[in-house]
Design a protein around this motif. Structure first.
Motif, PDB file in Angstrom:
ATOM      1  N   PRO A 167       3.989   3.715 -12.128  1.00  0.00           N
ATOM      2  CA  PRO A 167       3.846   3.621 -10.779  1.00  0.00           C
ATOM      3  C   PRO A 167       3.258   2.152 -10.297  1.00  0.00           C
ATOM      4  O   PRO A 167       2.444   1.526 -11.084  1.00  0.00           O
ATOM      5  N   MET A 168       3.967   1.436  -9.491  1.00  0.00           N
ATOM      6  CA  MET A 168       3.835   0.098  -9.073  1.00  0.00           C
ATOM      7  C   MET A 168       4.068  -0.140  -7.737  1.00  0.00           C
ATOM      8  O   MET A 168       4.484   0.410  -7.142  1.00  0.00           O
ATOM      9  N   PHE A 169       3.425  -1.112  -7.246  1.00  0.00           N
ATOM     10  CA  PHE A 169       3.632  -1.688  -5.853  1.00  0.00           C
ATOM     11  C   PHE A 169       4.763  -2.021  -5.464  1.00  0.00           C
ATOM     12  O   PHE A 169       5.226  -2.867  -6.089  1.00  0.00           O
ATOM     13  N   HIS A 170       5.348  -1.508  -4.513  1.00  0.00           N
ATOM     14  CA  HIS A 170       6.679  -1.872  -4.037  1.00  0.00           C
ATOM     15  C   HIS A 170       6.641  -2.906  -2.968  1.00  0.00           C
ATOM     16  O   HIS A 170       7.064  -3.979  -3.138  1.00  0.00           O
ATOM     17  N   GLY A 171       6.149  -2.679  -1.629  1.00  0.00           N
ATOM     18  CA  GLY A 171       5.891  -3.599  -0.726  1.00  0.00           C
ATOM     19  C   GLY A 171       5.162  -2.978   0.454  1.00  0.00           C
ATOM     20  O   GLY A 171       4.591  -1.853   0.509  1.00  0.00           O
ATOM     21  N   PHE A 172       5.122  -4.041   1.394  1.00  0.00           N
ATOM     22  CA  PHE A 172       4.802  -3.258   2.923  1.00  0.00           C
ATOM     23  C   PHE A 172       5.937  -3.136   3.732  1.00  0.00           C
ATOM     24  O   PHE A 172       6.674  -3.896   4.067  1.00  0.00           O
ATOM     25  N   THR A 173       5.548  -2.039   4.597  1.00  0.00           N
ATOM     26  CA  THR A 173       6.450  -1.786   5.782  1.00  0.00           C
ATOM     27  C   THR A 173       5.790  -2.298   6.829  1.00  0.00           C
ATOM     28  O   THR A 173       4.600  -1.581   7.586  1.00  0.00           O
ATOM     29  N   TYR A 174       6.058  -3.171   7.665  1.00  0.00           N
ATOM     30  CA  TYR A 174       5.493  -3.789   8.907  1.00  0.00           C
ATOM     31  C   TYR A 174       5.878  -2.903  10.125  1.00  0.00           C
ATOM     32  O   TYR A 174       7.108  -2.485   9.935  1.00  0.00           O
ATOM     33  N   PRO A 175       5.372  -3.166  11.359  1.00  0.00           N
ATOM     34  CA  PRO A 175       5.744  -2.209  12.319  1.00  0.00           C
ATOM     35  C   PRO A 175       6.972  -2.412  12.730  1.00  0.00           C
ATOM     36  O   PRO A 175       8.048  -1.730  13.310  1.00  0.00           O
ATOM     37  N   ASP A 176       7.608  -3.781  12.842  1.00  0.00           N
ATOM     38  CA  ASP A 176       8.648  -4.224  13.234  1.00  0.00           C
ATOM     39  C   ASP A 176       9.907  -4.078  12.251  1.00  0.00           C
ATOM     40  O   ASP A 176      11.139  -3.939  12.741  1.00  0.00           O
ATOM     41  N   GLU A 177       9.691  -3.439  11.161  1.00  0.00           N
ATOM     42  CA  GLU A 177      10.506  -3.096  10.005  1.00  0.00           C
ATOM     43  C   GLU A 177      10.629  -1.516   9.903  1.00  0.00           C
ATOM     44  O   GLU A 177      11.422  -0.965   9.277  1.00  0.00           O
ATOM     45  N   GLY A 178       9.634  -0.919  10.509  1.00  0.00           N
ATOM     46  CA  GLY A 178       9.562   0.358  10.353  1.00  0.00           C
ATOM     47  C   GLY A 178       9.588   1.165  11.768  1.00  0.00           C
ATOM     48  O   GLY A 178      10.422   1.165  12.497  1.00  0.00           O
ATOM     49  N   ASP A 179       8.580   2.002  11.746  1.00  0.00           N
ATOM     50  CA  ASP A 179       8.460   2.931  13.059  1.00  0.00           C
ATOM     51  C   ASP A 179       7.933   2.328  14.329  1.00  0.00           C
ATOM     52  O   ASP A 179       7.576   2.821  15.223  1.00  0.00           O
TER      53      ASP A 179
END
Length: 241
Positions: A167-179
């Motif tokens: 298990p490894m950190f993939h990344g962040f999903t920021y509001p402008d790239e997500g919902d």
């Protein structure tokens, strides 16, 4: 793939930490770069809110080696120094392949969706070493980039087989790239095959955790955003001078 750039990034040291657990003080690096770290490097080469960069693959060129250093950072409680041990990757080098897509969450920037110009600017920026400083994970790990063809040259892991990193950190999903409402963190289970890691797209990661609610920033032409046409014209005038 369309809108793609390929480059090699290297430096003396790298420190790819898990941002969700590194607050304790001492830092220990992952064995390979995270998706988010490589995306940050790509965005340092060239970025506009009109586009979203996706890291497709990374190729580990040098052997994975670590080095421990004694660091004296400033304490959180006062201005005294403390003693910490940071574990760095030594002599890292990675070939990276990435591409951009237009951010559909940005209809206010639809007038700036000029695929040809964005791609050409990204290619030129890659050949020149990027628009902003390049860091391999953390600020003290200076990095350098050069344009290349992904897969060229010899890698230490060319015939190494499969290596799983758990298990490894993939990344962040920021509001402008997500919902457009949530700030989220993603985890995944990477496997390196003969030195190459193929990244999952952010929306395909199975483990996603919401950090907090947030909203996306809005851009207005002429107020806090310059479209690529005007920027390109300004750069052209500066070159002619």
């Amino acid at each position: 793939m369309r809108n793609q750039i390929e480059f090699i990034v290297y430096g003396k040291y790298a420190l790819f930490t898990d941002p969700t657990t590194k607050i304790g003080g001492e830092k220990f690096t992952y064995q390979v770069p995270t998706y988010q770290a490589l995306k940050g490097i790509v965005e340092s080469i060239y970025w506009k809110p009109t586009i979203t960069w996706y890291v497709d693959e990374v190729r580990v060129m040098n052997a994975i080696q670590t080095e421990v250093k004694g660091i004296r950072p400033i304490k959180y409680q006062n201005s005294d120094n403390d003693l910490m041990y940071y574990t760095y990757l030594r002599n890292p080098a990675y070939q990276v392949r990435a591409h951009f897509e237009f951010n559909e969450n940005r209809p206010d920037l639809a007038y700036d969706r000029n695929e040809h110009k964005h791609h050409n600017i990204a290619i030129r920026a890659t050949k020149r070493g990027g628009r902003r400083d390049i860091f391999l994970g953390t600020r003290e790990c200076q990095g350098y980039i050069e344009a290349c063809s992904f897969g060229e040259g010899e890698s230490f892991y060319d015939h190494y087989g499969d290596i799983s990193f758990g298990p490894m950190f993939h990344g962040f999903t920021y509001p402008d790239e997500g919902d457009q409402k949530l700030f989220q963190a993603r985890l995944w289970m990477p496997t390196m095959k003969n030195g190459i890691i193929s990244f999952k797209r952010p929306e395909n990661c199975e483990i996603v955790r919401t950090i907090h609610k947030d909203s996306m920033k809005h851009f207005k032409k002429g107020t806090n955003f310059t479209p690529v046409d005007e920027e390109y014209e300004t750069m052209f005038k500066e070159v002619k001078r």
